[in-house]
Write a protein that holds these residues in place. Structure first.
Motif, PDB file in Angstrom:
ATOM      1  N   TYR A  62       0.831  -1.204   0.000  1.00  0.00           N
ATOM      2  CA  TYR A  62       0.000   0.000   0.000  1.00  0.00           C
ATOM      3  C   TYR A  62       0.866   1.256   0.000  1.00  0.00           C
ATOM      4  O   TYR A  62       0.548   2.241  -0.669  1.00  0.00           O
ATOM      5  N   ARG A  63       1.954   1.238   0.740  1.00  0.00           N
ATOM      6  CA  ARG A  63       2.855   2.397   0.784  1.00  0.00           C
ATOM      7  C   ARG A  63       3.471   2.646  -0.594  1.00  0.00           C
ATOM      8  O   ARG A  63       3.556   3.781  -1.047  1.00  0.00           O
ATOM      9  N   ILE A  64       3.889   1.571  -1.263  1.00  0.00           N
ATOM     10  CA  ILE A  64       4.466   1.718  -2.610  1.00  0.00           C
ATOM     11  C   ILE A  64       3.416   2.301  -3.557  1.00  0.00           C
ATOM     12  O   ILE A  64       3.703   3.242  -4.316  1.00  0.00           O
ATOM     13  N   VAL A  65       2.198   1.768  -3.514  1.00  0.00           N
ATOM     14  CA  VAL A  65       1.130   2.264  -4.384  1.00  0.00           C
ATOM     15  C   VAL A  65       0.859   3.737  -4.102  1.00  0.00           C
ATOM     16  O   VAL A  65       0.754   4.555  -5.020  1.00  0.00           O
ATOM     17  N   ARG A  66       0.763   4.092  -2.845  1.00  0.00           N
ATOM     18  CA  ARG A  66       0.500   5.490  -2.463  1.00  0.00           C
ATOM     19  C   ARG A  66       1.603   6.397  -2.980  1.00  0.00           C
ATOM     20  O   ARG A  66       1.345   7.441  -3.576  1.00  0.00           O
ATOM     21  N   ASN A  67       2.856   6.015  -2.754  1.00  0.00           N
ATOM     22  CA  ASN A  67       3.978   6.844  -3.191  1.00  0.00           C
ATOM     23  C   ASN A  67       4.018   6.981  -4.706  1.00  0.00           C
ATOM     24  O   ASN A  67       4.246   8.074  -5.226  1.00  0.00           O
ATOM     25  N   LEU A  68       3.803   5.882  -5.425  1.00  0.00           N
ATOM     26  CA  LEU A  68       3.801   5.947  -6.882  1.00  0.00           C
ATOM     27  C   LEU A  68       2.665   6.834  -7.396  1.00  0.00           C
ATOM     28  O   LEU A  68       2.861   7.624  -8.325  1.00  0.00           O
ATOM     29  N   ALA A  69       1.495   6.716  -6.790  1.00  0.00           N
ATOM     30  CA  ALA A  69       0.351   7.525  -7.222  1.00  0.00           C
ATOM     31  C   ALA A  69       0.610   9.007  -6.967  1.00  0.00           C
ATOM     32  O   ALA A  69       0.366   9.851  -7.832  1.00  0.00           O
ATOM     33  N   LEU A  70       1.112   9.321  -5.786  1.00  0.00           N
ATOM     34  CA  LEU A  70       1.386  10.726  -5.469  1.00  0.00           C
ATOM     35  C   LEU A  70       2.519  11.276  -6.326  1.00  0.00           C
ATOM     36  O   LEU A  70       2.450  12.415  -6.802  1.00  0.00           O
ATOM     37  N   ASP A  71       3.553  10.469  -6.562  1.00  0.00           N
ATOM     38  CA  ASP A  71       4.643  10.897  -7.446  1.00  0.00           C
ATOM     39  C   ASP A  71       4.117  11.163  -8.854  1.00  0.00           C
ATOM     40  O   ASP A  71       4.509  12.133  -9.501  1.00  0.00           O
ATOM     41  N   GLY A  72       3.244  10.294  -9.331  1.00  0.00           N
ATOM     42  CA  GLY A  72       2.651  10.473 -10.653  1.00  0.00           C
ATOM     43  C   GLY A  72       1.825  11.746 -10.745  1.00  0.00           C
ATOM     44  O   GLY A  72       1.878  12.459 -11.751  1.00  0.00           O
ATOM     45  N   GLN A  73       1.079  12.056  -9.688  1.00  0.00           N
ATOM     46  CA  GLN A  73       0.279  13.284  -9.669  1.00  0.00           C
ATOM     47  C   GLN A  73       1.190  14.515  -9.686  1.00  0.00           C
ATOM     48  O   GLN A  73       0.902  15.484 -10.370  1.00  0.00           O
ATOM     49  N   ARG A  74       2.276  14.461  -8.914  1.00  0.00           N
ATOM     50  CA  ARG A  74       3.230  15.579  -8.908  1.00  0.00           C
ATOM     51  C   ARG A  74       3.852  15.765 -10.287  1.00  0.00           C
ATOM     52  O   ARG A  74       4.002  16.889 -10.775  1.00  0.00           O
ATOM     53  N   LYS A  75       4.221  14.669 -10.923  1.00  0.00           N
ATOM     54  CA  LYS A  75       4.823  14.724 -12.262  1.00  0.00           C
ATOM     55  C   LYS A  75       3.839  15.333 -13.252  1.00  0.00           C
ATOM     56  O   LYS A  75       4.208  16.185 -14.062  1.00  0.00           O
ATOM     57  N   LEU A  76       2.585  14.907 -13.177  1.00  0.00           N
ATOM     58  CA  LEU A  76       1.561  15.432 -14.063  1.00  0.00           C
ATOM     59  C   LEU A  76       1.393  16.938 -13.862  1.00  0.00           C
ATOM     60  O   LEU A  76       1.282  17.695 -14.829  1.00  0.00           O
ATOM     61  N   LEU A  77       1.400  17.377 -12.626  1.00  0.00           N
ATOM     62  CA  LEU A  77       1.273  18.796 -12.323  1.00  0.00           C
ATOM     63  C   LEU A  77       2.461  19.576 -12.894  1.00  0.00           C
ATOM     64  O   LEU A  77       2.288  20.639 -13.493  1.00  0.00           O
ATOM     65  N   ARG A  78       3.683  19.037 -12.716  1.00  0.00           N
ATOM     66  CA  ARG A  78       4.876  19.688 -13.276  1.00  0.00           C
ATOM     67  C   ARG A  78       4.789  19.775 -14.794  1.00  0.00           C
ATOM     68  O   ARG A  78       5.104  20.815 -15.387  1.00  0.00           O
ATOM     69  N   GLU A  79       4.350  18.678 -15.439  1.00  0.00           N
ATOM     70  CA  GLU A  79       4.232  18.671 -16.891  1.00  0.00           C
ATOM     71  C   GLU A  79       3.206  19.697 -17.359  1.00  0.00           C
ATOM     72  O   GLU A  79       3.435  20.410 -18.341  1.00  0.00           O
ATOM     73  N   ARG A  80       2.108  19.788 -16.677  1.00  0.00           N
ATOM     74  CA  ARG A  80       1.083  20.769 -17.055  1.00  0.00           C
ATOM     75  C   ARG A  80       1.611  22.189 -16.912  1.00  0.00           C
ATOM     76  O   ARG A  80       1.358  23.041 -17.756  1.00  0.00           O
ATOM     77  N   ARG A  81       2.333  22.437 -15.813  1.00  0.00           N
ATOM     78  CA  ARG A  81       2.932  23.763 -15.627  1.00  0.00           C
ATOM     79  C   ARG A  81       3.924  24.074 -16.735  1.00  0.00           C
ATOM     80  O   ARG A  81       3.930  25.163 -17.285  1.00  0.00           O
ATOM     81  N   TYR A  82       4.767  23.108 -17.055  1.00  0.00           N
ATOM     82  CA  TYR A  82       5.772  23.291 -18.087  1.00  0.00           C
ATOM     83  C   TYR A  82       5.118  23.569 -19.434  1.00  0.00           C
ATOM     84  O   TYR A  82       5.499  24.490 -20.152  1.00  0.00           O
TER      85      TYR A  82
END
Length: 174
Positions: A62-82
């Motif tokens: 569950y911790r791995i899934v949570r971290n991967l999901a949150l990392d993916g959301q952060r990446k998506l936000l960075r990409e949208r900003r860029y």
């Protein structure tokens, strides 16, 4: 690792795959992406288990899934900003289908505040609340995962929600 351990880990993963996918889906809001996250979590989990023993394998998944999901959301936000920074001036005249920067900042602040509040919770209560609210898991799923009774799982969710509501009230008053 020995073959029986490999089978045990695979059986553990298979038993929790549906709830892990629901949990990831609650964070990312896309079932297909959630399934990809769960697959990546399995690869990481399997690699970590090959390197030694994992004390709490389901919690670790569950911790791995949570971290991967949150990392993916952060990446998506960075990409949208860029991508939004590279838009030419004529495109700015077109109505955007996203919130204003002020609303985005306020939303991120609210998410940070909620994460901080949830981090205050005892681990089992936080996991129960995340599974229920973000993972769309039933109280029975939570009870099975945590190895407790359904009534205890329900109490954890209710107490977690009460804690969050009270903390949000305190923040809005302060």
């Amino acid at each position: 690792m020995s073959v029986p351990r490999d089978r045990a880990l695979l059986a553990l993963f298979a038993a929790h795959r549906r709830t892990l996918t629901s949990y990831a889906n609650g964070i990312v809001g896309d079932r297909g992406h959630a399934e990809d996250i769960v697959q990546e979590a399995w690869l990481r989990f399997d690699g970590a288990a090959a390197g030694g023993t994992v004390d709490h394998p389901v919690g670790y998944l569950y911790r791995i899934v949570r971290n991967l999901a949150l990392d993916g959301q952060r990446k998506l936000l960075r990409e949208r900003r860029y991508l939004s920074q590279g838009v030419d001036r004529n495109a700015e005249e077109v109505a955007e289908d996203r919130p204003s920067p002020e609303i985005e900042v306020a939303g991120r602040d609210e998410i940070r505040a909620m994460r901080s509040i949830m981090d205050e919770l005892p681990e089992k209560m936080r996991i129960a609340l995340e599974m229920h609210r973000l993972g769309d898991c039933t109280v029975k799923d939570i009870a099975d995962y945590l190895g407790i009774s359904i009534g205890s799982a329900h109490a954890l969710v209710v107490k977690g929600l009460e804690h969050c509501r009270a903390a949000l009230r305190r923040q809005s008053l302060g």
